[in-house]
Design a protein around this motif. Sequence first.
Motif, PDB file in Angstrom:
ATOM      1  N   SER A  66       0.869  -1.173   0.000  1.00 27.17           N
ATOM      2  CA  SER A  66       0.000   0.000   0.000  1.00 27.17           C
ATOM      3  C   SER A  66       0.909   1.226   0.000  1.00 27.17           C
ATOM      4  CB  SER A  66      -0.927   0.025   1.232  1.00 27.17           C
ATOM      5  OG  SER A  66      -0.156   0.169   2.419  1.00 27.17           O
ATOM      6  N   THR A  67       0.340   2.391  -0.275  1.00 27.94           N
ATOM      7  CA  THR A  67       1.174   3.591  -0.320  1.00 27.94           C
ATOM      8  C   THR A  67       1.523   4.018   1.106  1.00 27.94           C
ATOM      9  OG1 THR A  67      -0.896   4.850  -0.585  1.00 27.94           O
ATOM     10  CG2 THR A  67       0.427   4.459  -2.555  1.00 27.94           C
ATOM     11  N   SER A 157      -7.253  12.271  -5.099  1.00 31.65           N
ATOM     12  CA  SER A 157      -5.853  11.880  -5.206  1.00 31.65           C
ATOM     13  C   SER A 157      -5.549  10.710  -4.288  1.00 31.65           C
ATOM     14  CB  SER A 157      -4.952  13.075  -4.873  1.00 31.65           C
ATOM     15  OG  SER A 157      -3.604  12.782  -5.149  1.00 31.65           O
ATOM     16  N   ASP A 158      -4.302  10.272  -4.320  1.00 29.32           N
ATOM     17  CA  ASP A 158      -3.830   9.229  -3.408  1.00 29.32           C
ATOM     18  C   ASP A 158      -3.308   9.911  -2.141  1.00 29.32           C
ATOM     19  OD1 ASP A 158      -2.486   6.906  -2.265  1.00 29.32           O
ATOM     20  OD2 ASP A 158      -2.575   6.013  -4.257  1.00 29.32           O
ATOM     21  N   HIS A 190      -8.157  12.900  -0.541  1.00 26.66           N
ATOM     22  CA  HIS A 190      -7.006  11.997  -0.608  1.00 26.66           C
ATOM     23  C   HIS A 190      -7.395  10.625  -0.076  1.00 26.66           C
ATOM     24  CE1 HIS A 190      -4.046  15.141  -1.594  1.00 26.66           C
ATOM     25  NE2 HIS A 190      -4.818  15.917  -0.848  1.00 26.66           N
ATOM     26  N   THR A 191      -7.062   9.592  -0.826  1.00 26.75           N
ATOM     27  CA  THR A 191      -7.402   8.220  -0.434  1.00 26.75           C
ATOM     28  C   THR A 191      -6.240   7.562   0.307  1.00 26.75           C
ATOM     29  OG1 THR A 191      -6.510   7.042  -2.353  1.00 26.75           O
ATOM     30  CG2 THR A 191      -8.656   8.101  -2.625  1.00 26.75           C
ATOM     31  N   ASP A 192      -6.428   6.292   0.625  1.00 28.61           N
ATOM     32  CA  ASP A 192      -5.380   5.476   1.229  1.00 28.61           C
ATOM     33  C   ASP A 192      -4.791   4.506   0.208  1.00 28.61           C
ATOM     34  OD1 ASP A 192      -7.554   3.883   0.835  1.00 28.61           O
ATOM     35  OD2 ASP A 192      -7.718   3.166   2.898  1.00 28.61           O
ATOM     36  N   GLY A 193      -4.965   4.831  -1.072  1.00 31.49           N
ATOM     37  CA  GLY A 193      -4.423   3.977  -2.123  1.00 31.49           C
ATOM     38  C   GLY A 193      -5.351   2.870  -2.575  1.00 31.49           C
ATOM     39  N   THR A 194      -6.617   2.905  -2.123  1.00 29.14           N
ATOM     40  CA  THR A 194      -7.557   1.853  -2.507  1.00 29.14           C
ATOM     41  C   THR A 194      -8.659   2.393  -3.413  1.00 29.14           C
ATOM     42  OG1 THR A 194      -9.032   2.192  -0.601  1.00 29.14           O
ATOM     43  CG2 THR A 194      -7.163   0.697  -0.305  1.00 29.14           C
ATOM     44  N   ALA A 219      -4.198   9.672  -9.594  1.00 28.39           N
ATOM     45  CA  ALA A 219      -3.322   8.491  -9.506  1.00 28.39           C
ATOM     46  C   ALA A 219      -4.066   7.306 -10.092  1.00 28.39           C
ATOM     47  CB  ALA A 219      -2.955   8.207  -8.046  1.00 28.39           C
ATOM     48  N   THR A 221      -4.344   4.486  -8.890  1.00 23.55           N
ATOM     49  CA  THR A 221      -5.066   3.777  -7.834  1.00 23.55           C
ATOM     50  C   THR A 221      -6.486   4.300  -7.650  1.00 23.55           C
ATOM     51  OG1 THR A 221      -4.115   5.301  -6.196  1.00 23.55           O
ATOM     52  CG2 THR A 221      -2.977   3.201  -6.539  1.00 23.55           C
ATOM     53  N   THR A 222      -6.743   5.560  -8.035  1.00 24.58           N
ATOM     54  CA  THR A 222      -8.071   6.152  -7.850  1.00 24.58           C
ATOM     55  C   THR A 222      -9.020   5.857  -8.998  1.00 24.58           C
ATOM     56  OG1 THR A 222      -7.522   8.266  -8.915  1.00 24.58           O
ATOM     57  CG2 THR A 222      -7.024   8.070  -6.568  1.00 24.58           C
TER      58      THR A 222
END
Length: 327
Positions: A66-67, A157-158, A190-194, A219, A221-222
């Motif tokens: 994960s990021t 975004s991520d 902003h996400t958590d990369g999921t 990103a 991932t989004t």
Amino acid sequence: MKSNFTTVTMGLIAAAFATGAVAQEKVRVAFVPQIQGIPYYVAMEQGATKAADALGVEYIQQGPTSTNSADQLRIFESFVNQGVNVVGVSPVDVETLKPAIAKARAAGIHVITSDADAAGSEREFYVAQALDQDLGYTILDEMVERTSEDAKIAIISDAPTIASLNAWIAAIQDRAKTRYPKLQIVSVDHTDGTAARAFQFATDAMTRNPDLKGIIGIASTTCPGIGQAVEAAGRQEQIVATGFCSPNTVKDYVLSGAMSYSVLWNPADLGYLTVWAGKQLADGKPFEAEPKVDGLEANVRWMADEKILLLGEPAVFTKENIEQFNF
């Protein structure tokens, strides 16, 4: 006889050491992506492996699941401890990596950034896929062309620590302010990369803003989450969704109308250029202003003042051309 035997034996030992020295001279380049296993970084690894085979380089790529900046740091330090010649990294959090980069350089390990930069660190140069301004301007210009100059758009975004993504957001905001002053950016999340988190943010943005016209993912991932959210809301004909997404990540959504276009570059070419640049660095070879990279068709530029090795211009993928690409 004794003298002869000694001479022959010493010669064999010297040859063995020479052979070992030659074997050890094979340049080892490692790369730490922001996250492991997504199509974007898989394509980057494929291009890097192709370059490694062509150049006689040993290439290793490993990233966090994960990021997560702490996990990325551990992988970076592991490569340094292994004594590879060059470590490339696409930073999740620049501040977390700065001390580790300085320590690696002090130990004689070359450090470069690729895909995302670590401004203010001791990295030697940045292998850039495209200029931040060009990416931000291109994606917003394409959005306005499909919506209007006074449209409401949301940005997803991520992780907020990823400098490159923040730079692209800043470029979008600058373009909006200077060219499209009536355009409204209603939210930046902003996400958590999921994909699940991106889905939730996209759904929330559409719910809060019934007249929302566009969503930009910052990103890869989004992108799946955004496409899924538009499909779930049944707003394929009302929302222009886009992002900095690899064609394979968004192909189904573009073909279904859930996403309108994607702006990116060829990550396989970026991986190839990263390994080529790492080999040049390890061999002590300087870059020309317009380097000729065998095996790569891109118009590469060396920006000496900025210490940026630039792959080229952004590409726009649409329903008309997206099936021509496989990454």
